[in-house]
Design an enzyme around this catalytic site. Structure first.
Site, mmCIF file in Angstrom:
data_model
loop_
_atom_site.group_PDB
_atom_site.id
_atom_site.type_symbol
_atom_site.label_atom_id
_atom_site.label_comp_id
_atom_site.label_asym_id
_atom_site.label_seq_id
_atom_site.Cartn_x
_atom_site.Cartn_y
_atom_site.Cartn_z
ATOM 1 N N ASP A 253 0.539 -1.574 -0.406
ATOM 2 C CA ASP A 253 -0.274 0.084 0.174
ATOM 3 C C ASP A 253 0.518 1.230 0.193
ATOM 4 O O ASP A 253 1.609 1.151 0.469
ATOM 5 C CB ASP A 253 -0.811 0.016 1.319
ATOM 6 C CG ASP A 253 -1.529 -1.236 1.479
ATOM 7 O OD1 ASP A 253 -1.941 -0.731 -0.342
ATOM 8 O OD2 ASP A 253 -2.789 -1.423 2.463
ATOM 9 N N TYR A 321 6.429 -8.552 7.504
ATOM 10 C CA TYR A 321 5.360 -7.074 7.397
ATOM 11 C C TYR A 321 6.281 -6.558 9.146
ATOM 12 O O TYR A 321 5.906 -7.568 9.864
ATOM 13 C CB TYR A 321 4.621 -6.774 7.534
ATOM 14 C CG TYR A 321 4.153 -7.615 5.729
ATOM 15 C CD1 TYR A 321 3.737 -7.013 5.271
ATOM 16 C CD2 TYR A 321 3.648 -8.013 5.153
ATOM 17 C CE1 TYR A 321 3.264 -6.363 3.925
ATOM 18 C CE2 TYR A 321 3.308 -8.523 4.143
ATOM 19 C CZ TYR A 321 3.262 -8.178 3.206
ATOM 20 O OH TYR A 321 2.404 -8.178 1.564
ATOM 21 N N TYR A 393 -3.956 -10.354 2.880
ATOM 22 C CA TYR A 393 -3.563 -9.066 2.920
ATOM 23 C C TYR A 393 -3.914 -8.716 4.431
ATOM 24 O O TYR A 393 -4.073 -9.126 5.875
ATOM 25 C CB TYR A 393 -5.169 -8.462 3.182
ATOM 26 C CG TYR A 393 -5.652 -8.173 1.606
ATOM 27 C CD1 TYR A 393 -5.421 -7.093 1.018
ATOM 28 C CD2 TYR A 393 -6.327 -9.429 0.515
ATOM 29 C CE1 TYR A 393 -5.268 -6.989 -0.850
ATOM 30 C CE2 TYR A 393 -6.286 -9.020 -0.577
ATOM 31 C CZ TYR A 393 -6.070 -8.161 -1.030
ATOM 32 O OH TYR A 393 -6.374 -7.758 -2.899
#
Ligand SMILES: [Zn+2]
Length: 430
Positions: A253, A321, A393
């Protein structure tokens, strides 16, 4: 089939230039071009008629005349000397009107001129010919039942490609050449199609607020900087390209940083007029200009075939992440340890997130979390390190997306989760 009889029959019936005659027998001897082959066949018939003439005199005069009228110089001289009264009127080739060599030269000249407008190593020439030309060639082949010839287009294609290659010192390549010329023989026009250059690299996005690609929506006023735009500014002038296309191995993103070894991508430069560039300096130039926001690794040349591969790989690759998040209520160390254990190795069922539902179909994806660590930073602020399948996601894995992602950190802790900051710290095999 008797070669001499066939030759005699053809030439007495219709005048053919050397190339158009040679082409009808082209597979019999692979060496020599068709022009030379035709010349050899006419010489052969001439010699054979000379022997015949010694023995049977008059009959062969018709053959000498046909040969002379089709442009055979020995036959012309022979008739001048032996039958000075016989009138010879040169006849244009039945197939090409004796213009085929001129067509070749005109095409070569036009293409060489056009070629000066771009830099390339490999090329191919395609042709558009008047239909009548090909039809007449086919007619000759079928009427005289000639099975050793090649198609007119083949002949011309090969001849023109060879000549252009020799003149320019470039390689002929049929599949995916650097440039493709199409010569239109009807209008004596040439068009040049320059094929894209593909470069591979990886990027590191050091700050948030940068999109991967340019905004392509209705609202053209979007001014979010993008990696694609930055690449454009460096690569378009260098390659004198018309456009640039970005192919990423997945995307993060806008607000998410991309760290570690970076995310692989391929950049396609469309219609580059310059191809031979020292790739060693390109990434340095990029990093000099944009290195405070985005860094790229050295570029390497790659092929268009790698674009779908890159996208497929991206799906398979594990990503790691780092997420900083807030919770509505305070969470104990015990609970953090518990969700680490629950999520590690956990299969996540994820319906298409609400925020991308407009662009993507609503379906359920099953993705895996391979590892998850949670740490309290202060008060209600926590850090998570999550390694998961590509395509999961991650924001939704944390906040739960109104129950569309199951399980989620929010559902396991039974509290609301708000993401404060997020970055990709690693892509496996990147
Ligand atoms: Zn001809």
């Amino acid at each position: 089939m008797d070669l001499l009889n066939t030759l005699r029959k053809i030439l007495v019936s219709i005048p053919l230039c050397n190339r158009c005659l040679g082409r009808q027998f082209s597979s019999l001897i692979p060496s020599y071009d068709n022009e030379t082959k035709g010349r050899m066949l006419k010489d052969l018939l001439f010699m054979s008629e000379k022997i015949e003439k010694e023995e049977r005199s008059k009959k062969s005069l018709r053959v000498f005349k046909a040969l002379a009228e089709s442009g055979h110089d020995y036959s012309q001289n022979f008739i001048k000397k032996n039958s000075p009264g016989l009138k010879i009127s040169p006849k244009p080739c039945y197939i090409c009107g004796s213009e085929i060599n001129q067509l070749i030269n005109k095409a070569v000249e036009k293409i060489v001129e056009e070629a000066s407008k771009a830099e390339f190593d490999t090329f191919y020439v395609g042709l558009t010919l008047p239909i009548s030309l090909e039809e007449k060639d086919e007619k000759v082949k079928s009427f005289f039942k000639l099975g050793f010839g090649e198609a007119l287009k083949n002949d011309l294609n090969r001849e023109i490609n060879q000549k252009v290659g020799k003149l320019l010192g470039k390689k002929v390549r049929m599949k995916r050449p650097d440039v493709l010329f199409v010569y239109d023989a009807i209008n004596n026009k040439v068009t040049m199609q320059i094929n894209s250059i593909f470069l591979r690299s990886s990027y590191r996005k050091l700050v948030g607020g940068i999109a991967q690609t340019k905004w392509r929506g209705m609202d053209s006023n979007d001014v979010t900087p993008s990696i694609e735009k930055m690449l454009e500014e460096v690569l378009i002038p260098a390659f004198k390209g018309r456009k640039l296309k970005f192919h990423g191995a997945g995307r993060e993103d806008v607000d998410v940083k991309m760290l570690g070894d970076g995310r692989p991508f391929i950049v396609e430069i469309i219609e580059p007029k310059v191809r031979n560039i020292d790739l060693n300096n390109l990434h340095l130039e990029f990093n000099r200009r944009f290195g405070n926001m985005v860094e790229v690794f050295p570029f390497t040349k790659t092929s268009y075939l790698d674009v779908p591969r890159l996208k497929k790989e991206a799906e398979r690759r594990r990503k790691t992440y780092r997420i900083i998040f807030e919770t509505e209520r305070e969470v104990s160390e015990e609970e953090l340890k518990e969700i680490s254990e629950k999520l590690t190795g956990c299969l996540i069922r994820q319906r298409t997130p609400l925020r991308v539902l407009k662009r993507r179909g609503d379906r359920v994806r099953k993705k895996t979390v391979y590892q998850a660590f949670f740490k309290r930073l202060r008060d209600n602020l926590y850090e998570a390190i999550v390694t998961c399948s590509g395509g999961l996601y991650v924001k939704e894995l944390l906040h739960g997306d109104e129950g569309r992602t199951v399980p989620s950190v929010a559902s396991l802790l039974n509290t609301k989760v708000k993401i404060v900051e997020m970055e990709v710290t690693g892509i496996e095999g990147g």
